[in-house]
Design a protein around this motif. Sequence first.
Motif, PDB file in Angstrom:
ATOM      1  N   ARG A 158     137.548   7.853  87.362  1.00  0.00           N
ATOM      2  CA  ARG A 158     136.280   8.578  87.553  1.00  0.00           C
ATOM      3  C   ARG A 158     136.370  10.003  87.005  1.00  0.00           C
ATOM      4  O   ARG A 158     135.389  10.562  86.543  1.00  0.00           O
ATOM      5  CB  ARG A 158     135.884   8.604  89.032  1.00  0.00           C
ATOM      6  N   TYR A 217     133.369  10.956  84.659  1.00  0.00           N
ATOM      7  CA  TYR A 217     132.468  12.075  84.961  1.00  0.00           C
ATOM      8  C   TYR A 217     132.780  13.307  84.115  1.00  0.00           C
ATOM      9  O   TYR A 217     131.907  14.128  83.854  1.00  0.00           O
ATOM     10  CB  TYR A 217     132.504  12.417  86.454  1.00  0.00           C
ATOM     11  N   TYR A 241     126.677   0.379  83.787  1.00  0.00           N
ATOM     12  CA  TYR A 241     126.525  -0.413  85.012  1.00  0.00           C
ATOM     13  C   TYR A 241     125.915  -1.798  84.743  1.00  0.00           C
ATOM     14  O   TYR A 241     125.608  -2.520  85.686  1.00  0.00           O
ATOM     15  CB  TYR A 241     125.698   0.353  86.043  1.00  0.00           C
ATOM     16  N   LYS A 279     135.361  -1.447  86.509  1.00  0.00           N
ATOM     17  CA  LYS A 279     134.702  -1.004  87.745  1.00  0.00           C
ATOM     18  C   LYS A 279     134.528  -2.089  88.821  1.00  0.00           C
ATOM     19  O   LYS A 279     134.849  -1.855  89.987  1.00  0.00           O
ATOM     20  CB  LYS A 279     133.366  -0.346  87.359  1.00  0.00           C
ATOM     21  N   TYR A 287     136.089   5.710  98.274  1.00  0.00           N
ATOM     22  CA  TYR A 287     134.961   6.456  97.714  1.00  0.00           C
ATOM     23  C   TYR A 287     135.275   7.954  97.624  1.00  0.00           C
ATOM     24  O   TYR A 287     134.777   8.652  96.757  1.00  0.00           O
ATOM     25  CB  TYR A 287     133.739   6.238  98.607  1.00  0.00           C
ATOM     26  N   ILE A 338     137.029   8.458  94.390  1.00  0.00           N
ATOM     27  CA  ILE A 338     136.031   8.536  93.309  1.00  0.00           C
ATOM     28  C   ILE A 338     135.530   9.972  93.185  1.00  0.00           C
ATOM     29  O   ILE A 338     135.426  10.535  92.105  1.00  0.00           O
ATOM     30  CB  ILE A 338     134.834   7.604  93.642  1.00  0.00           C
ATOM     31  N   TRP A 393     119.152   4.368  94.259  1.00  0.00           N
ATOM     32  CA  TRP A 393     119.865   4.998  93.139  1.00  0.00           C
ATOM     33  C   TRP A 393     118.911   5.709  92.182  1.00  0.00           C
ATOM     34  O   TRP A 393     119.254   6.750  91.618  1.00  0.00           O
ATOM     35  CB  TRP A 393     120.695   3.955  92.370  1.00  0.00           C
ATOM     36  N   GLU A 432     119.821   9.418  91.528  1.00  0.00           N
ATOM     37  CA  GLU A 432     120.225   9.837  90.176  1.00  0.00           C
ATOM     38  C   GLU A 432     119.333  10.929  89.596  1.00  0.00           C
ATOM     39  O   GLU A 432     119.589  11.429  88.510  1.00  0.00           O
ATOM     40  CB  GLU A 432     120.285   8.638  89.217  1.00  0.00           C
ATOM     41  N   GLU A 469     124.169   8.533 100.731  1.00  0.00           N
ATOM     42  CA  GLU A 469     125.067   7.820  99.816  1.00  0.00           C
ATOM     43  C   GLU A 469     126.245   7.205 100.582  1.00  0.00           C
ATOM     44  O   GLU A 469     126.628   6.069 100.352  1.00  0.00           O
ATOM     45  CB  GLU A 469     125.579   8.791  98.753  1.00  0.00           C
ATOM     46  N   LEU A 524     126.599  -3.436  91.312  1.00  0.00           N
ATOM     47  CA  LEU A 524     126.616  -2.252  90.443  1.00  0.00           C
ATOM     48  C   LEU A 524     125.403  -2.227  89.508  1.00  0.00           C
ATOM     49  O   LEU A 524     124.956  -1.161  89.080  1.00  0.00           O
ATOM     50  CB  LEU A 524     127.910  -2.202  89.630  1.00  0.00           C
ATOM     51  N   SER A 544     122.517   0.178  89.729  1.00  0.00           N
ATOM     52  CA  SER A 544     122.563   1.490  89.068  1.00  0.00           C
ATOM     53  C   SER A 544     122.129   1.395  87.605  1.00  0.00           C
ATOM     54  O   SER A 544     121.669   2.378  87.033  1.00  0.00           O
ATOM     55  CB  SER A 544     123.969   2.079  89.133  1.00  0.00           C
TER      56      SER A 544
HETATM   57  N1  GLN Z   1     129.512   7.719  92.554  1.00  0.00           N
HETATM   58  C1  GLN Z   1     129.664   6.292  92.472  1.00  0.00           C
HETATM   59  C2  GLN Z   1     130.731   5.959  91.465  1.00  0.00           C
HETATM   60  O1  GLN Z   1     130.884   6.659  90.508  1.00  0.00           O
HETATM   61  C3  GLN Z   1     128.354   5.672  92.113  1.00  0.00           C
HETATM   62  C4  GLN Z   1     128.431   4.216  91.909  1.00  0.00           C
HETATM   63  C5  GLN Z   1     127.087   3.613  91.563  1.00  0.00           C
HETATM   64  O2  GLN Z   1     126.276   4.197  90.905  1.00  0.00           O
HETATM   65  N2  GLN Z   1     126.818   2.439  92.001  1.00  0.00           N
HETATM   66  O3  GLN Z   1     131.429   5.009  91.623  1.00  0.00           O
END
Ligand code: GLN
Length: 465
Positions: free
Chosen positions: A39, A43, A81, A139, A165, A168, A270, A274, A385, A413, A416
């Motif tokens: 992650r 990210y 996703y 994932k 989590y 993550i 989501w 988002e 969340e 997933l 998303s």
């Molecule tokens: N923050 C979560 C991740 O990165 C979000 C997962 C998702 O969007 N389903 O895993």
Amino acid sequence: MSEVKKNGEPLEDSQATVHKKEKHPPGLYLLFFTEMWERFSYYGMRGILTLYLTTAFISGGLGFDASSAAMIYGCFTGFVYFTPLIGGYLSDNYLGQRKAILIGGVTMAIGQFTLFSSQSRTALYIGLLLLILGNGFFKPNISNLVGQLYTKNDPRKDSAFTIFYMGINIGSFFAPLICGTLAENWMAVKEGGQVISYGYRYGFLAAAIGMIIGQLLFNALAQKYLGDIGKYPATKDKTGHVVENKPLTKKEKQRVTVIFILTAFCVFFWAAFEQAGTSLTIYTKDFINRNVGGFEIPVSWFQSLNPFFVVTLGPVFAALWVKLSKREKGDLTVPQKMGMALVLVAVGFLCMVGAVLQRGGAEDMTVKASVIWLIFTYFFHTVAELSLSPVGLSMVSKLSPPKLTSLLMGVWLSASFIANLVGGVIASKLDSFGHMQIFGGIAAVTFLLGLILLTVNKKLVKMME
Ligand code: GLN
């Protein structure tokens, strides 16, 4: 030494097991760190992607206009996703989770290196494609492995996924800071304090290195901490013979239906959540007073609020789920937790409505709303969340028939996937529809859906049994 009661008698078997079972297996922490690095990589690159796309070529970017950049960003964050459906299917039937994680991780590392290798649109498209494909393998399977460390209905599962989590979010908290600083400071070419050319490529390099660290860690320690878990596809044994080929029972079909129903509700969660990367960021930039004691908080810093809250509130939630599961009537049900999450995301957007009301519809850009509204929005969104996202992972691992677990993780997933595309469209209407309408509208829809979910709770729970 076996545990004993005060009077010297050994604890009853079940009591001893419950006591011992409070601790999580060390394999959880291996998956925690592997996912943390993955992650970090995801990210980190995502955090600098829009800037890389929109910065002029001469300044180290690719020179896309804002709308093309938004389109590329939206498609990328959506399609990462989508592919878990494919990666999940292949893992259940042919690969097994461990191999899928290796293929996914290596593919993503090559993708990040491709972005690093050349400042060109060709490298961009190939790199993004590799990341989309790799994430599909990685994932759903890493999440699934977490569930496999426990028996099907182990009460520690929600807590385990909450800890996972947090991994993550430790990754996603530091990533934009590190990759962003590399790109905008350490590797940037400056003249008289002014940036002449940004070092985005080095941000991607850091992302690639993060991915490789995660893979090395996972592959070196998996045998020790995971044993044989995830080595073979769910449908086959060691020798490749099919072991799981019975048609689904009526009960299994009902459980799978619940996964689909809850996933459909979560699309709306989501899509609202988002908005952090789109409409909320745009609003923050223009209409939130970011000035604190003479210091102007950069817009991008607000992106770290959500992972910060996840990491600080995560332990509270992990403990809460375990505590609630010990009550006589047990833990809250999954639809209850998700229903609450939808209501809470609505409360978060009501805070944004508060910000809009505070500005009183002023045209004047110098009239700003208090930053407190925004902080509360992110706080409520994170609480929401935490009662939806890890719980959803845990739910899939509990309800899936073994031969479909990774595929159904992909289904979860995929909420998303749709949400990122829909969320992008909603955000693009911010100016034409107006802030009040967008924020208020999102609050109304998610609130209503939350209430519906809470109302049908009993029916869904029955189907889940
Ligand atoms: N923050 C979560 C991740 O990165 C979000 C997962 C998702 O969007 N389903 O895993």
